[in-house]
Motif scaffolding. Structure first.
Motif, PDB file in Angstrom:
ATOM      1  N   MET A   1       0.887  -1.226   0.218  1.00 18.39           N
ATOM      2  CA  MET A   1       0.422  -0.296   0.028  1.00 18.39           C
ATOM      3  C   MET A   1       0.504   1.005  -0.428  1.00 18.39           C
ATOM      4  O   MET A   1       0.382   2.292  -0.538  1.00 18.39           O
ATOM      5  CB  MET A   1      -0.745  -0.149   1.128  1.00 18.39           C
ATOM      6  N   MET A   2       2.332   1.407   0.980  1.00 17.71           N
ATOM      7  CA  MET A   2       2.628   2.485   0.500  1.00 17.71           C
ATOM      8  C   MET A   2       3.616   3.087  -0.226  1.00 17.71           C
ATOM      9  O   MET A   2       3.256   3.738  -0.589  1.00 17.71           O
ATOM     10  CB  MET A   2       4.009   2.111   1.854  1.00 17.71           C
ATOM     11  N   LYS A   3       3.580   1.618  -1.865  1.00 15.39           N
ATOM     12  CA  LYS A   3       4.095   2.010  -2.760  1.00 15.39           C
ATOM     13  C   LYS A   3       2.858   2.639  -3.739  1.00 15.39           C
ATOM     14  O   LYS A   3       3.449   3.285  -4.132  1.00 15.39           O
ATOM     15  CB  LYS A   3       5.024   0.552  -3.967  1.00 15.39           C
ATOM     16  N   GLU A   4       2.219   1.991  -3.974  1.00 15.15           N
ATOM     17  CA  GLU A   4       0.830   3.021  -4.136  1.00 15.15           C
ATOM     18  C   GLU A   4       0.283   4.255  -4.064  1.00 15.15           C
ATOM     19  O   GLU A   4       0.406   5.130  -4.642  1.00 15.15           O
ATOM     20  CB  GLU A   4      -0.283   2.063  -4.196  1.00 15.15           C
ATOM     21  N   GLU A   5       1.115   4.574  -2.396  1.00 11.76           N
ATOM     22  CA  GLU A   5       1.041   5.814  -2.491  1.00 11.76           C
ATOM     23  C   GLU A   5       1.917   7.406  -2.537  1.00 11.76           C
ATOM     24  O   GLU A   5       1.662   8.051  -2.792  1.00 11.76           O
ATOM     25  CB  GLU A   5       0.528   6.651  -0.148  1.00 11.76           C
ATOM     26  N   ALA A   6       3.107   6.516  -2.693  1.00  9.99           N
ATOM     27  CA  ALA A   6       4.266   7.278  -3.315  1.00  9.99           C
ATOM     28  C   ALA A   6       4.096   7.482  -4.652  1.00  9.99           C
ATOM     29  O   ALA A   6       3.901   8.488  -4.197  1.00  9.99           O
ATOM     30  CB  ALA A   6       5.039   6.554  -2.611  1.00  9.99           C
ATOM     31  N   LEU A   7       3.785   6.379  -5.469  1.00  8.12           N
ATOM     32  CA  LEU A   7       3.297   6.718  -6.671  1.00  8.12           C
ATOM     33  C   LEU A   7       2.153   7.366  -7.429  1.00  8.12           C
ATOM     34  O   LEU A   7       2.000   8.414  -7.688  1.00  8.12           O
ATOM     35  CB  LEU A   7       2.606   5.276  -7.663  1.00  8.12           C
ATOM     36  N   ASN A   8       1.485   7.371  -6.335  1.00  7.18           N
ATOM     37  CA  ASN A   8       0.002   8.679  -6.114  1.00  7.18           C
ATOM     38  C   ASN A   8       0.752   9.645  -6.024  1.00  7.18           C
ATOM     39  O   ASN A   8      -0.143  10.714  -6.676  1.00  7.18           O
ATOM     40  CB  ASN A   8      -1.108   8.384  -5.284  1.00  7.18           C
ATOM     41  N   GLU A   9       1.521  10.130  -5.304  1.00 10.62           N
ATOM     42  CA  GLU A   9       1.639  11.667  -4.444  1.00 10.62           C
ATOM     43  C   GLU A   9       2.894  11.669  -5.750  1.00 10.62           C
ATOM     44  O   GLU A   9       2.956  13.009  -6.388  1.00 10.62           O
ATOM     45  CB  GLU A   9       2.847  11.021  -3.848  1.00 10.62           C
ATOM     46  N   PHE A  10       3.874  11.030  -6.647  1.00 11.92           N
ATOM     47  CA  PHE A  10       4.686  11.030  -7.192  1.00 11.92           C
ATOM     48  C   PHE A  10       3.884  11.502  -9.052  1.00 11.92           C
ATOM     49  O   PHE A  10       4.238  12.875  -9.424  1.00 11.92           O
ATOM     50  CB  PHE A  10       5.586  10.566  -7.757  1.00 11.92           C
ATOM     51  N   VAL A  11       3.107  11.323  -8.900  1.00 11.63           N
ATOM     52  CA  VAL A  11       2.072  11.700 -10.240  1.00 11.63           C
ATOM     53  C   VAL A  11       1.428  12.966 -10.264  1.00 11.63           C
ATOM     54  O   VAL A  11       1.113  13.661 -11.380  1.00 11.63           O
ATOM     55  CB  VAL A  11       1.608  10.148 -10.430  1.00 11.63           C
ATOM     56  N   ASP A  12       0.696  13.324  -9.151  1.00 10.90           N
ATOM     57  CA  ASP A  12       0.037  14.591  -8.531  1.00 10.90           C
ATOM     58  C   ASP A  12       1.399  15.357  -8.735  1.00 10.90           C
ATOM     59  O   ASP A  12       0.715  16.273  -9.479  1.00 10.90           O
ATOM     60  CB  ASP A  12      -0.321  14.432  -7.252  1.00 10.90           C
ATOM     61  N   PHE A  13       2.669  14.903  -7.791  1.00 13.35           N
ATOM     62  CA  PHE A  13       3.505  15.932  -8.043  1.00 13.35           C
ATOM     63  C   PHE A  13       4.234  16.907  -9.715  1.00 13.35           C
ATOM     64  O   PHE A  13       4.069  17.273  -9.925  1.00 13.35           O
ATOM     65  CB  PHE A  13       4.820  15.365  -7.228  1.00 13.35           C
ATOM     66  N   VAL A  14       3.630  15.733 -10.511  1.00 12.24           N
ATOM     67  CA  VAL A  14       4.661  16.296 -12.085  1.00 12.24           C
ATOM     68  C   VAL A  14       3.319  16.345 -12.746  1.00 12.24           C
ATOM     69  O   VAL A  14       4.016  17.206 -13.647  1.00 12.24           O
ATOM     70  CB  VAL A  14       4.588  14.103 -12.550  1.00 12.24           C
ATOM     71  N   ILE A  15       2.346  16.131 -12.230  1.00  6.41           N
ATOM     72  CA  ILE A  15       0.663  16.719 -13.036  1.00  6.41           C
ATOM     73  C   ILE A  15       0.823  18.182 -12.769  1.00  6.41           C
ATOM     74  O   ILE A  15       0.597  19.021 -13.636  1.00  6.41           O
ATOM     75  CB  ILE A  15      -0.128  15.749 -12.958  1.00  6.41           C
ATOM     76  N   GLN A  16       1.286  18.791 -10.827  1.00  2.00           N
ATOM     77  CA  GLN A  16       1.168  19.201 -10.932  1.00  2.00           C
ATOM     78  C   GLN A  16       2.254  20.477 -11.695  1.00  2.00           C
ATOM     79  O   GLN A  16       1.853  21.855 -11.760  1.00  2.00           O
ATOM     80  CB  GLN A  16       1.539  20.208  -9.402  1.00  2.00           C
ATOM     81  N   GLU A  17       3.658  19.742 -11.459  1.00  2.00           N
ATOM     82  CA  GLU A  17       4.698  20.762 -11.443  1.00  2.00           C
ATOM     83  C   GLU A  17       4.006  21.362 -13.832  1.00  2.00           C
ATOM     84  O   GLU A  17       4.689  22.428 -13.528  1.00  2.00           O
ATOM     85  CB  GLU A  17       6.011  19.811 -11.612  1.00  2.00           C
ATOM     86  N   ARG A  18       4.203  20.403 -14.381  1.00  2.00           N
ATOM     87  CA  ARG A  18       2.796  19.675 -15.588  1.00  2.00           C
ATOM     88  C   ARG A  18       2.623  21.487 -15.788  1.00  2.00           C
ATOM     89  O   ARG A  18       2.630  21.926 -17.083  1.00  2.00           O
ATOM     90  CB  ARG A  18       2.808  18.640 -16.428  1.00  2.00           C
ATOM     91  N   MET A  19       1.358  20.993 -15.277  1.00  2.00           N
ATOM     92  CA  MET A  19       0.219  21.959 -15.413  1.00  2.00           C
ATOM     93  C   MET A  19       0.863  23.898 -14.573  1.00  2.00           C
ATOM     94  O   MET A  19       0.653  25.080 -15.735  1.00  2.00           O
ATOM     95  CB  MET A  19      -0.924  21.742 -14.490  1.00  2.00           C
ATOM     96  N   GLN A  20       1.724  23.853 -13.754  1.00  2.00           N
ATOM     97  CA  GLN A  20       2.797  25.029 -13.231  1.00  2.00           C
ATOM     98  C   GLN A  20       3.181  26.075 -14.982  1.00  2.00           C
ATOM     99  O   GLN A  20       3.056  26.783 -14.699  1.00  2.00           O
ATOM    100  CB  GLN A  20       2.953  24.660 -12.510  1.00  2.00           C
ATOM    101  N   ARG A  21       4.257  25.186 -15.473  1.00  2.00           N
ATOM    102  CA  ARG A  21       5.085  24.904 -15.981  1.00  2.00           C
ATOM    103  C   ARG A  21       4.747  25.465 -17.499  1.00  2.00           C
ATOM    104  O   ARG A  21       4.298  26.563 -18.049  1.00  2.00           O
ATOM    105  CB  ARG A  21       6.372  24.067 -16.459  1.00  2.00           C
ATOM    106  N   ALA A  22       3.407  25.444 -17.805  1.00  4.93           N
ATOM    107  CA  ALA A  22       2.540  25.504 -18.815  1.00  4.93           C
ATOM    108  C   ALA A  22       1.577  26.702 -18.819  1.00  4.93           C
ATOM    109  O   ALA A  22       1.527  27.428 -19.543  1.00  4.93           O
ATOM    110  CB  ALA A  22       1.671  24.266 -19.695  1.00  4.93           C
ATOM    111  N   PHE A  23       0.641  26.123 -17.880  1.00  2.00           N
ATOM    112  CA  PHE A  23       0.274  27.844 -17.038  1.00  2.00           C
ATOM    113  C   PHE A  23       1.230  29.346 -17.470  1.00  2.00           C
ATOM    114  O   PHE A  23       1.061  30.298 -17.504  1.00  2.00           O
ATOM    115  CB  PHE A  23      -0.646  28.075 -15.984  1.00  2.00           C
ATOM    116  N   SER A  24       2.878  28.955 -16.385  1.00  2.00           N
ATOM    117  CA  SER A  24       3.567  30.024 -16.673  1.00  2.00           C
ATOM    118  C   SER A  24       3.481  30.598 -18.074  1.00  2.00           C
ATOM    119  O   SER A  24       3.834  31.667 -18.801  1.00  2.00           O
ATOM    120  CB  SER A  24       4.855  29.808 -15.917  1.00  2.00           C
ATOM    121  N   ARG A  25       4.457  29.248 -18.953  1.00  2.00           N
ATOM    122  CA  ARG A  25       4.930  29.953 -20.355  1.00  2.00           C
ATOM    123  C   ARG A  25       3.390  30.213 -21.294  1.00  2.00           C
ATOM    124  O   ARG A  25       3.843  30.949 -21.766  1.00  2.00           O
ATOM    125  CB  ARG A  25       5.219  28.178 -21.647  1.00  2.00           C
ATOM    126  N   MET A  26       2.134  30.292 -20.870  1.00  2.00           N
ATOM    127  CA  MET A  26       0.876  30.729 -21.749  1.00  2.00           C
ATOM    128  C   MET A  26       1.231  32.582 -21.079  1.00  2.00           C
ATOM    129  O   MET A  26       0.569  33.388 -21.807  1.00  2.00           O
ATOM    130  CB  MET A  26      -0.033  29.820 -21.233  1.00  2.00           C
TER     131      MET A  26
END
Length: 98
Positions: free
Chosen positions: A1-26
Motif C-alpha cells: 500500500m505504501m508503494k501505491e501512495e508514493a506512486l500517487n504522490e509522484f503522479v500528482d507532483f508531476v501533473i502539478q509541475e507540468r500544469m504550473q510550467r504550462a500556465f507560466s509559459r502561457m
C-alpha cells in the motif's frame, strides 16, 4: 500500500509541475490587464451598433468562445487519459520490480 501512495504522490507532483510550467509559459509575454482593455474596447464598439447588429456580434463572439471551450475540454480529457495511462504503466512497472 505504501508503494501505491508514493506512486500517487509522484503522479500528482508531476501533473502539478507540468500544469504550473504550462500556465507560466502561457502567461509569459502577456501584458497585465490586456484582457480588461480588450473587453472595454469590445463593449464600446458594440454599444455603437444598432440593437440587431449588436445581438449578431454578441452571438458570433459567444460561438467563438464556445468552440474554444470545446477544444479546451477535449485537450483536458486527452491529458487526463494520458495521465491515467501513465499511472497504470508505472504501477505495473513497480509491481514487476517487487
Amino acid at each position: 500500500m505504501m508503494k501505491e501512495e508514493a506512486l500517487n504522490e509522484f503522479v500528482d507532483f508531476v501533473i502539478q509541475e507540468r500544469m504550473q510550467r504550462a500556465f507560466s509559459r502561457m502567461k509569459d509575454g502577456k501584458e497585465l490587464g490586456r484582457e480588461d482593455e480588450i473587453e472595454r474596447k469590445y463593449q464600446e464598439a458594440v454599444a455603437l451598433l444598432p440593437p440587431d447588429k449588436e445581438q449578431a456580434i454578441r452571438e458570433y463572439c459567444d460561438a467563438i468562445f464556445d468552440s474554444g471551450a470545446d477544444a479546451e475540454q477535449f485537450f483536458y480529457r486527452l491529458g487526463l487519459k494520458d495521465g491515467i495511462r501513465l499511472h497504470k504503466i508505472i504501477k505495473n512497472i513497480l509491481k514487476e520490480l517487487s
